[in-house]
Design a protein around this motif. Structure first.
Motif: not given
Length: 382
Positions: A76-84, A129-132, A379-382
């Motif tokens: 599984g993969a997800a983008r963190q809020p900082d783009g990583n 990743t959720d909206s918060a 997933t998205l990156y950056r």
């Protein structure tokens, strides 16, 4: 923690001319926009050597130097809020493993988070990743319970995964699809009784298990996918080969959710792996590999559900894993074919309704030790 330099090789991307798109192009998308969208998308798999591999528009490269999971493990993969970006697997020790990029160092850091022996090595895992800005990971453990781990903006070792449902709810290592409704994370799966089932975190911080379909709807632990913009729609490949849709209203409350068939019988192998995404304000799309290995899409872009064949037969493992992500007006799909890593992107142009589509397939030669039909996350990156 193990760190390795994160580089992407410059590999030429070949156009797969052998594929036959059934949707007639109505004009190419803006080239710069397409390239910008492609640069934001990455996908992951676990190779035959147990290492994570990353594919992007630049090519395929190892994502870290350490063997982390059995060959072809769930990912599984997800983008963190900082783009990583963070990729997750259930490692050879049966515990959660995360591989995370770093903006500061361009390294990939590999973490083990929590106890070993929670799930079958290589079990399916899903992240959202959720909206918060919290990132949530889900999987089905060896005891048949659903486990979850949450991270506040940055993925770092913490308390590890916690059990959020009763035991015996799902087959160990079942396919799960993480989702969210605003800040409330949840997961959808086919339970041990063949019913579409969901587990949600409530506003009080507790977890609720909500049946979302009748028993015997689909093979236990089989393929399931979710698409979420303003609401959540879940999709499952039933025992009769139909793809079924179930809508979730806001919040985990019991409702008379009734599965709606969006294909006829025999459209997909029973329990086939599905991938779903919805454009904001646009159509929903469900991808799967049919019994002949052709990748198909079911979409409601014209108001009603329509099925189209997007590749020639044999492009993918029948009923095997497919992953997709929506980026602005683009929809990217990825899967591991026979000697090729496939990418297929669609451009949704609006207005006018119904929106015309423009599709383009690409392939990347599998020079790395990646097996046919391996699990893929995108997933998205950056």
């Amino acid at each position: 923690m193990i760190s390795t330099r994160f580089r992407r090789p410059r590999v030429a991307v070949a156009v797969a001319a052998a594929l036959a798109l059934t949707v007639t192009p109505t004009g190419a998308p803006p080239a710069r926009a397409a390239q910008a969208a492609a640069s934001q998308v990455v996908s992951f798999t676990v190779g035959q050597d147990g290492r994570l591999y990353l594919a992007s528009s630049a090519g395929i490269t190892p994502f870290g130097s350490t063997a982390v999971a059995p060959p072809g493990a769930g990912v599984g993969a997800a983008r963190q809020p900082d783009g990583n970006v963070a990729a997750f697997v259930i490692g050879t020790q049966g515990g959660l493993v995360a591989a995370v990029t770093s903006s500061a160092t361009s390294n990939v850091s590999v973490y083990r988070d929590g106890a070993a022996g929670l799930a079958p090595p290589g079990a399916k895992v899903s992240a959202v990743t959720d909206s918060a800005g919290y990132l949530h990971v889900f999987f089905a453990g060896t005891d048949g319970a659903i486990y979850s781990a949450s991270y506040n903006r940055l993925v770092r070792p913490g308390g590890g995964p916690q059990r959020v449902s009763a035991p015996g709810l799902a087959p160990p290592g079942a396919v799960v699809a993480a989702t969210r409704q605003s800040t409330m994370p949840g997961v959808v799966f086919v339970g041990a009784d063949g019913a579409l089932t969901s587990v949600w975190r409530t506003s009080a911080g507790t977890w609720a298990t909500i049946p979302a379909g009748p028993a015997g709807l689909a093979p236990p632990g089989g393929g399931v996918a979710v698409a979420a913009t303003t609401g959540v729609q879940a999709y499952v490949a039933g025992l009769d080969g139909r793809i079924w849709q179930v809508g979730f209203a806001f919040g985990p409350r019991p409702e008379p959710w009734q599965p709606v068939a969006i294909t006829g019988a025999g459209a997909a192998p029973a329990g086939a792996r599905l991938a779903a995404a919805q454009f904001t304000g646009g159509p929903s799309n469900v991808f799967f590999a049919g019994s002949d290995g052709a990748v198909r899409v079911v979409t409601n872009m014209a108001g009603g559900w329509q099925q189209s064949v997007t590749t020639a037969a044999g492009a993918a493992k029948p009923g095997g894993p497919v992953a997709i992500v929506a980026v602005d007006d683009y929809l990217y799909s990825a899967w591991c074919g026979n000697d090729l890593w496939w990418w297929l992107y669609w451009w949704w142009r609006r207005p006018p309704p119904p929106p015309p589509w423009w599709g383009e397939p690409f392939t990347l030669p599998l020079t790395q030790p990646i097996q046919y039909g391996a699990e893929v996350a995108i997933t998205l990156y950056r």
